[in-house]
Motif scaffolding. Structure first.
Motif, PDB file in Angstrom:
ATOM      1  N   GLN A  58      44.173  48.026  49.557  1.00 53.45           N
ATOM      2  CA  GLN A  58      44.699  46.688  49.276  1.00 53.45           C
ATOM      3  C   GLN A  58      43.656  45.574  49.266  1.00 53.45           C
ATOM      4  OE1 GLN A  58      48.489  45.758  51.162  1.00 53.45           O
ATOM      5  NE2 GLN A  58      47.798  43.665  51.440  1.00 53.45           N
ATOM      6  N   PRO A  59      42.710  45.511  50.192  1.00 56.79           N
ATOM      7  CA  PRO A  59      41.716  44.422  50.112  1.00 56.79           C
ATOM      8  C   PRO A  59      40.888  44.446  48.827  1.00 56.79           C
ATOM      9  CG  PRO A  59      41.699  45.425  52.291  1.00 56.79           C
ATOM     10  CD  PRO A  59      42.540  46.313  51.411  1.00 56.79           C
ATOM     11  N   GLY A  60      40.774  45.618  48.190  1.00 50.18           N
ATOM     12  CA  GLY A  60      39.989  45.734  46.975  1.00 50.18           C
ATOM     13  C   GLY A  60      40.760  45.439  45.701  1.00 50.18           C
ATOM     14  N   TRP A  61      42.090  45.313  45.786  1.00 52.37           N
ATOM     15  CA  TRP A  61      42.889  45.096  44.577  1.00 52.37           C
ATOM     16  C   TRP A  61      42.511  43.784  43.891  1.00 52.37           C
ATOM     17  CZ3 TRP A  61      48.555  46.455  46.469  1.00 52.37           C
ATOM     18  CH2 TRP A  61      48.589  47.823  46.817  1.00 52.37           C
ATOM     19  N   GLN A  62      42.378  42.722  44.678  1.00 50.21           N
ATOM     20  CA  GLN A  62      42.073  41.431  44.082  1.00 50.21           C
ATOM     21  C   GLN A  62      40.682  41.430  43.474  1.00 50.21           C
ATOM     22  OE1 GLN A  62      43.553  37.637  45.700  1.00 50.21           O
ATOM     23  NE2 GLN A  62      41.412  37.073  46.012  1.00 50.21           N
ATOM     24  N   ALA A  63      39.707  42.054  44.149  1.00 53.91           N
ATOM     25  CA  ALA A  63      38.350  42.121  43.606  1.00 53.91           C
ATOM     26  C   ALA A  63      38.340  42.874  42.281  1.00 53.91           C
ATOM     27  CB  ALA A  63      37.415  42.803  44.607  1.00 53.91           C
ATOM     28  N   ALA A  64      39.134  43.935  42.190  1.00 56.91           N
ATOM     29  CA  ALA A  64      39.209  44.702  40.942  1.00 56.91           C
ATOM     30  C   ALA A  64      39.834  43.872  39.835  1.00 56.91           C
ATOM     31  CB  ALA A  64      40.013  45.981  41.162  1.00 56.91           C
ATOM     32  N   MET A  65      40.889  43.121  40.149  1.00 60.15           N
ATOM     33  CA  MET A  65      41.521  42.280  39.128  1.00 60.15           C
ATOM     34  C   MET A  65      40.581  41.153  38.678  1.00 60.15           C
ATOM     35  SD  MET A  65      44.434  43.722  38.526  1.00 60.15           S
ATOM     36  CE  MET A  65      43.473  45.233  38.804  1.00 60.15           C
ATOM     37  N   LEU A  66      39.803  40.605  39.609  1.00 59.82           N
ATOM     38  CA  LEU A  66      38.812  39.596  39.250  1.00 59.82           C
ATOM     39  C   LEU A  66      37.774  40.183  38.292  1.00 59.82           C
ATOM     40  CD1 LEU A  66      38.235  37.915  42.728  1.00 59.82           C
ATOM     41  CD2 LEU A  66      38.838  36.684  40.651  1.00 59.82           C
ATOM     42  N   ALA A  67      37.356  41.416  38.576  1.00 61.31           N
ATOM     43  CA  ALA A  67      36.352  42.069  37.730  1.00 61.31           C
ATOM     44  C   ALA A  67      36.895  42.328  36.331  1.00 61.31           C
ATOM     45  CB  ALA A  67      35.902  43.378  38.378  1.00 61.31           C
ATOM     46  N   VAL A  68      38.160  42.729  36.240  1.00 63.15           N
ATOM     47  CA  VAL A  68      38.770  42.946  34.922  1.00 63.15           C
ATOM     48  C   VAL A  68      38.851  41.619  34.161  1.00 63.15           C
ATOM     49  CG1 VAL A  68      40.869  43.616  33.701  1.00 63.15           C
ATOM     50  CG2 VAL A  68      40.092  44.966  35.654  1.00 63.15           C
ATOM     51  N   ASP A  69      39.346  40.603  34.818  1.00 60.23           N
ATOM     52  CA  ASP A  69      39.530  39.304  34.165  1.00 60.23           C
ATOM     53  C   ASP A  69      38.199  38.673  33.751  1.00 60.23           C
ATOM     54  OD1 ASP A  69      42.247  39.506  34.422  1.00 60.23           O
ATOM     55  OD2 ASP A  69      42.412  38.147  36.143  1.00 60.23           O
ATOM     56  N   ALA A  70      37.128  39.014  34.450  1.00 62.04           N
ATOM     57  CA  ALA A  70      35.830  38.420  34.143  1.00 62.04           C
ATOM     58  C   ALA A  70      35.380  38.737  32.720  1.00 62.04           C
ATOM     59  CB  ALA A  70      34.776  38.916  35.139  1.00 62.04           C
ATOM     60  N   ARG A  71      35.810  39.873  32.186  1.00 71.83           N
ATOM     61  CA  ARG A  71      35.396  40.247  30.838  1.00 71.83           C
ATOM     62  C   ARG A  71      36.346  39.748  29.755  1.00 71.83           C
ATOM     63  NH1 ARG A  71      31.281  43.969  30.895  1.00 71.83           N
ATOM     64  NH2 ARG A  71      30.955  43.143  28.807  1.00 71.83           N
ATOM     65  N   GLY A  72      37.567  39.440  30.122  1.00 71.65           N
ATOM     66  CA  GLY A  72      38.508  38.857  29.167  1.00 71.65           C
ATOM     67  C   GLY A  72      38.950  39.776  28.050  1.00 71.65           C
ATOM     68  N   ARG A  73      38.875  41.089  28.250  1.00 70.08           N
ATOM     69  CA  ARG A  73      39.238  42.012  27.172  1.00 70.08           C
ATOM     70  C   ARG A  73      40.410  42.920  27.535  1.00 70.08           C
ATOM     71  NH1 ARG A  73      34.492  44.906  23.990  1.00 70.08           N
ATOM     72  NH2 ARG A  73      36.207  44.957  22.496  1.00 70.08           N
ATOM     73  N   SER A  74      40.506  43.328  28.785  1.00 68.19           N
ATOM     74  CA  SER A  74      41.535  44.280  29.217  1.00 68.19           C
ATOM     75  C   SER A  74      42.519  43.604  30.167  1.00 68.19           C
ATOM     76  CB  SER A  74      40.899  45.475  29.940  1.00 68.19           C
ATOM     77  OG  SER A  74      39.990  46.158  29.116  1.00 68.19           O
ATOM     78  N   ALA A  75      43.673  44.226  30.314  1.00 68.57           N
ATOM     79  CA  ALA A  75      44.642  43.784  31.319  1.00 68.57           C
ATOM     80  C   ALA A  75      44.468  44.639  32.568  1.00 68.57           C
ATOM     81  CB  ALA A  75      46.060  43.928  30.786  1.00 68.57           C
ATOM     82  N   GLY A  76      44.528  44.019  33.717  1.00 69.99           N
ATOM     83  CA  GLY A  76      44.439  44.753  34.971  1.00 69.99           C
ATOM     84  C   GLY A  76      45.812  45.204  35.434  1.00 69.99           C
ATOM     85  N   VAL A  77      45.919  46.485  35.754  1.00 69.22           N
ATOM     86  CA  VAL A  77      47.175  47.076  36.223  1.00 69.22           C
ATOM     87  C   VAL A  77      46.879  47.809  37.525  1.00 69.22           C
ATOM     88  CG1 VAL A  77      48.967  48.777  35.682  1.00 69.22           C
ATOM     89  CG2 VAL A  77      48.026  47.347  33.865  1.00 69.22           C
ATOM     90  N   ILE A  78      47.799  47.762  38.474  1.00 69.54           N
ATOM     91  CA  ILE A  78      47.597  48.438  39.759  1.00 69.54           C
ATOM     92  C   ILE A  78      48.685  49.468  39.984  1.00 69.54           C
ATOM     93  CG2 ILE A  78      47.530  48.163  42.270  1.00 69.54           C
ATOM     94  CD1 ILE A  78      46.408  45.347  41.832  1.00 69.54           C
ATOM     95  N   ARG A  79      48.270  50.710  40.332  1.00 73.89           N
ATOM     96  CA  ARG A  79      49.253  51.671  40.825  1.00 73.89           C
ATOM     97  C   ARG A  79      49.370  51.457  42.327  1.00 73.89           C
ATOM     98  NH1 ARG A  79      49.315  58.196  40.097  1.00 73.89           N
ATOM     99  NH2 ARG A  79      47.330  58.125  41.221  1.00 73.89           N
ATOM    100  N   VAL A  80      50.541  51.067  42.754  1.00 71.46           N
ATOM    101  CA  VAL A  80      50.786  50.815  44.171  1.00 71.46           C
ATOM    102  C   VAL A  80      50.995  52.139  44.903  1.00 71.46           C
ATOM    103  CG1 VAL A  80      51.671  48.487  43.791  1.00 71.46           C
ATOM    104  CG2 VAL A  80      53.248  50.438  43.711  1.00 71.46           C
TER     105      VAL A  80
END
Length: 263
Positions: A58-80
């Motif tokens: 869980q602490p890494g979910w936000q960092a991963a979404m930030l990394a995805v959004d930084a490139r502006g090409r893909s959508a970030g999805v999380i398997r809970v």
């Protein structure tokens, strides 16, 4: 709590998913935002982060979404990790454009997770306030709901037997096959066991046909790009390719074999 008016992009991933557009994603199992950022710039439609079996907790979910959004090409999805509505809310507050929910057994569970993806009056999601989701998807609850995709996994015998009702559940945008667990549910002793191959393929045809009949998207995890093309041609509308940890090992092994003249 004061609400902030925030600009946001068009509905993007969720809208494309609901239109049953062909989408190709990539799977992240490692907790490395630097690697996620690299993958997110390649042009995949979405990047799926594994919060169930990977090492991205869980602490890494936000960092991963930030990394995805930084490139502006893909959508970030999380398997809970589970059908727990709390986990669904945390993933969405982290900025995920959708959640993949494992081990959904029946339409009752599907309805609960679909409601966890939406705010009052159609759902149970709590208003997040000034978190990442607001920056990416706005602060009007109904509009945020439109930009979020609820994807439930079909990977057990119970889910397969209740598939029609799951696909008919309001708020479920897509079903997603976990082929390893579904194989085990169909009698496979290991993933790829030829004894269960026929049953698995029949089940996949049932899933694609049922999803099509209800007008919702249908996805599957595949080992490689060729597998994605094959499954999309068979009626799946989205496919997720392999994983970072698998490709890291495969590449390292191939280079080692080449260096030792074994390739």
């Amino acid at each position: 709590m004061t609400t902030v008016s925030v600009s946001h992009p068009d509905p993007g991933f969720a809208a494309r998913l609901r239109r049953r557009e062909p989408l190709v994603g990539y799977w992240i199992s490692l907790d490395s935002p630097v690697a996620v950022e690299r993958i997110a710039g390649l042009g995949y439609d979405y990047v799926g982060v594994d919060g169930q079996h990977g090492v991205v907790h869980q602490p890494g979910w936000q960092a991963a979404m930030l990394a995805v959004d930084a490139r502006g090409r893909s959508a970030g999805v999380i398997r809970v990790p589970s059908p727990d509505p709390v986990a669904v809310g945390v993933a969405l507050d982290a900025g995920a454009r959708g959640v993949i929910v494992p081990m959904v057994e029946d339409a009752g569970q599907a309805r609960a997770v679909a409601r966890a993806c939406r705010h009052h009056p159609v759902g149970t999601r709590s208003l997040g306030g000034p978190v990442r989701a607001e920056l990416r998807m706005g602060s009007v609850p109904a509009e945020v709901d439109d930009r979020v995709a609820c994807i439930v996994m079909i990977e057990t015998a119970s889910a397969l037997s209740d598939l029609d009702a799951i696909c008919a559940t309001e708020g479920v945008d897509a079903v997603y096959v976990g082929p390893a667990d579904l194989s085990a549910a169909l009698g496979a002793r290991w993933f790829g066991d030829p004894a269960a191959a026929g049953a698995l393929e029949a089940a996949l045809r049932t899933v694609t046909g049922t999803a099509r009949r209800h007008g919702i998207a249908c996805g599957i995890h595949v080992p490689d790009g060729d597998g994605a093309a094959k499954r999309l041609a068979e009626g799946f509308t989205f496919a997720t390719v392999s994983s970072d940890i698998t490709h890291l090992q495969q590449a390292a092994a191939a280079h080692l074999a080449a260096a030792r003249g074994l390739a």
